[in-house]
Design a protein around this motif. Structure first.
Motif, mmCIF file in Angstrom:
data_model
loop_
_atom_site.group_PDB
_atom_site.id
_atom_site.type_symbol
_atom_site.label_atom_id
_atom_site.label_comp_id
_atom_site.label_asym_id
_atom_site.label_seq_id
_atom_site.Cartn_x
_atom_site.Cartn_y
_atom_site.Cartn_z
ATOM 1 N N PRO A 50 -55.647 -26.848 -1.498
ATOM 2 C CA PRO A 50 -54.917 -27.284 -2.687
ATOM 3 C C PRO A 50 -53.424 -26.959 -2.559
ATOM 4 O O PRO A 50 -53.038 -26.108 -1.761
ATOM 5 N N PRO A 51 -52.599 -27.624 -3.354
ATOM 6 C CA PRO A 51 -51.163 -27.329 -3.318
ATOM 7 C C PRO A 51 -50.865 -25.970 -3.933
ATOM 8 O O PRO A 51 -51.656 -25.443 -4.710
ATOM 9 N N SER A 52 -49.710 -25.439 -3.575
ATOM 10 C CA SER A 52 -49.225 -24.186 -4.140
ATOM 11 C C SER A 52 -47.896 -24.428 -4.820
ATOM 12 O O SER A 52 -47.189 -25.394 -4.527
ATOM 13 N N LEU A 53 -47.560 -23.519 -5.710
ATOM 14 C CA LEU A 53 -46.331 -23.617 -6.493
ATOM 15 C C LEU A 53 -45.234 -22.720 -5.933
ATOM 16 O O LEU A 53 -45.524 -21.648 -5.385
ATOM 17 N N ILE A 54 -44.023 -23.148 -6.104
ATOM 18 C CA ILE A 54 -42.860 -22.274 -6.008
ATOM 19 C C ILE A 54 -42.088 -22.519 -7.301
ATOM 20 O O ILE A 54 -41.586 -23.625 -7.541
ATOM 21 N N MET A 55 -42.064 -21.520 -8.156
ATOM 22 C CA MET A 55 -41.456 -21.653 -9.478
ATOM 23 C C MET A 55 -39.928 -21.729 -9.361
ATOM 24 O O MET A 55 -39.353 -21.291 -8.365
ATOM 25 N N PRO A 56 -39.266 -22.272 -10.390
ATOM 26 C CA PRO A 56 -37.812 -22.504 -10.313
ATOM 27 C C PRO A 56 -36.987 -21.280 -9.927
ATOM 28 O O PRO A 56 -36.062 -21.400 -9.103
ATOM 29 N N GLU A 57 -37.294 -20.108 -10.465
ATOM 30 C CA GLU A 57 -36.499 -18.926 -10.118
ATOM 31 C C GLU A 57 -36.663 -18.549 -8.648
ATOM 32 O O GLU A 57 -35.728 -18.072 -8.010
ATOM 33 N N ARG A 58 -37.847 -18.804 -8.096
ATOM 34 C CA ARG A 58 -38.089 -18.525 -6.673
ATOM 35 C C ARG A 58 -37.433 -19.592 -5.789
ATOM 36 O O ARG A 58 -37.001 -19.294 -4.680
ATOM 37 N N VAL A 59 -37.358 -20.826 -6.299
ATOM 38 C CA VAL A 59 -36.638 -21.881 -5.567
ATOM 39 C C VAL A 59 -35.166 -21.501 -5.477
ATOM 40 O O VAL A 59 -34.545 -21.641 -4.418
ATOM 41 N N ARG A 60 -34.599 -20.997 -6.579
ATOM 42 C CA ARG A 60 -33.186 -20.574 -6.561
ATOM 43 C C ARG A 60 -32.980 -19.444 -5.559
ATOM 44 O O ARG A 60 -31.992 -19.433 -4.815
ATOM 45 N N LEU A 61 -33.906 -18.475 -5.533
ATOM 46 C CA LEU A 61 -33.815 -17.387 -4.556
ATOM 47 C C LEU A 61 -33.869 -17.946 -3.137
ATOM 48 O O LEU A 61 -33.069 -17.567 -2.275
ATOM 49 N N ALA A 62 -34.796 -18.860 -2.898
ATOM 50 C CA ALA A 62 -34.937 -19.457 -1.566
ATOM 51 C C ALA A 62 -33.677 -20.224 -1.175
ATOM 52 O O ALA A 62 -33.194 -20.097 -0.044
ATOM 53 N N ALA A 63 -33.147 -21.016 -2.094
ATOM 54 C CA ALA A 63 -31.943 -21.806 -1.791
ATOM 55 C C ALA A 63 -30.777 -20.892 -1.425
ATOM 56 O O ALA A 63 -30.027 -21.175 -0.481
ATOM 57 N N GLY A 64 -30.629 -19.790 -2.153
ATOM 58 C CA GLY A 64 -29.566 -18.842 -1.831
ATOM 59 C C GLY A 64 -29.765 -18.197 -0.463
ATOM 60 O O GLY A 64 -28.818 -18.047 0.313
ATOM 61 N N ALA A 65 -31.008 -17.836 -0.165
ATOM 62 C CA ALA A 65 -31.298 -17.222 1.136
ATOM 63 C C ALA A 65 -31.116 -18.223 2.273
ATOM 64 O O ALA A 65 -30.621 -17.869 3.348
ATOM 65 N N LEU A 66 -31.486 -19.482 2.044
ATOM 66 C CA LEU A 66 -31.289 -20.515 3.065
ATOM 67 C C LEU A 66 -29.814 -20.737 3.340
ATOM 68 O O LEU A 66 -29.415 -20.958 4.487
ATOM 69 N N ALA A 67 -28.995 -20.673 2.288
ATOM 70 C CA ALA A 67 -27.556 -20.859 2.462
ATOM 71 C C ALA A 67 -26.962 -19.779 3.363
ATOM 72 O O ALA A 67 -25.975 -20.021 4.055
ATOM 73 N N GLY A 68 -27.577 -18.610 3.363
ATOM 74 C CA GLY A 68 -27.083 -17.511 4.185
ATOM 75 C C GLY A 68 -27.714 -17.413 5.565
ATOM 76 O O GLY A 68 -27.415 -16.489 6.310
ATOM 77 N N LEU A 69 -28.590 -18.361 5.904
ATOM 78 C CA LEU A 69 -29.277 -18.321 7.197
ATOM 79 C C LEU A 69 -28.973 -19.590 7.979
ATOM 80 O O LEU A 69 -29.585 -20.633 7.775
ATOM 81 N N ASP A 70 -28.008 -19.488 8.863
ATOM 82 C CA ASP A 70 -27.610 -20.595 9.720
ATOM 83 C C ASP A 70 -28.784 -21.023 10.604
ATOM 84 O O ASP A 70 -29.521 -20.165 11.096
ATOM 85 N N PRO A 71 -28.956 -22.337 10.833
ATOM 86 C CA PRO A 71 -30.057 -22.804 11.680
ATOM 87 C C PRO A 71 -30.062 -22.176 13.071
ATOM 88 O O PRO A 71 -31.119 -21.893 13.628
ATOM 89 N N GLY A 72 -28.882 -21.936 13.636
ATOM 90 C CA GLY A 72 -28.812 -21.294 14.946
ATOM 91 C C GLY A 72 -29.349 -19.871 14.914
ATOM 92 O O GLY A 72 -29.996 -19.413 15.856
#
Length: 167
Positions: free
Chosen positions: A88-110
């Protein structure tokens, strides 16, 4: 058939409805799949996103970096939902999406792939194993990482959540 990682962006109201009526969420995905052009339009309007076959490599690499949100498997199963492919699908709630987006912004693909080779992914038995024989395989993973980061940034800007599943 290949296993692919998929994401559905949901507003607060849609998240509430999905929690009350999990079958509605599956019908909503099917509707969007039927209208794929609009559902996958680029930029912040996209409702659906896919990481293709790179889903398990992304999971492997993000776990290595102790990423604070489980972007590949989600953070909580959608209660009462049927199997959407490989569970079944899983959720990522809005506050956790914001946390993830911030962490992704700080993690360069390289930096995500720093110190890792395609042979490492093959040795760890990361799906799909045949892909890691290709010299430029890590470029596919970093491209999918960039696209996922862009999608989640747009989701976070709207204060929406996501459903995540492997299909």
């Amino acid at each position: 058939m290949s296993m692919i990682g998929r994401y559905l962006r949901l507003s607060a109201g849609e998240l509430e409805r999905a929690l009350r009526e999990p079958e509605w969420a599956q019908e909503f995905v099917e509707e969007l799949d039927g209208a794929a052009d609009g559902a996958r339009a680029g930029g912040g309007w996209a409702r659906l996103h896919e990481t293709g076959k790179a889903w398990q490599a992304l999971d492997f690499l993000l776990r290595r970096r102790e990423f604070p949100v489980d972007l590949v498997h989600g953070e909580g199963e959608l209660p009462g939902a049927d199997d959407w492919g490989y569970g079944p699908p899983s959720l990522i709630m809005p506050e956790r999406v914001r946390l993830a987006a911030g962490a992704l912004a700080g993690l360069d693909p390289g930096r995500l792939t720093e110190g890792v080779t395609a042979a490492d992914l093959a040795g760890a038995r990361v799906y799909p194993q045949g892909l890691w024989a290709e010299e430029d395989a890590l470029h596919l993973v970093t491209a999918e990482y960039r696209a996922l980061a862009d999608f989640l940034r747009a989701v976070a800007t709207r204060r929406h959540g996501v459903l995540v599943w492997i299909e």
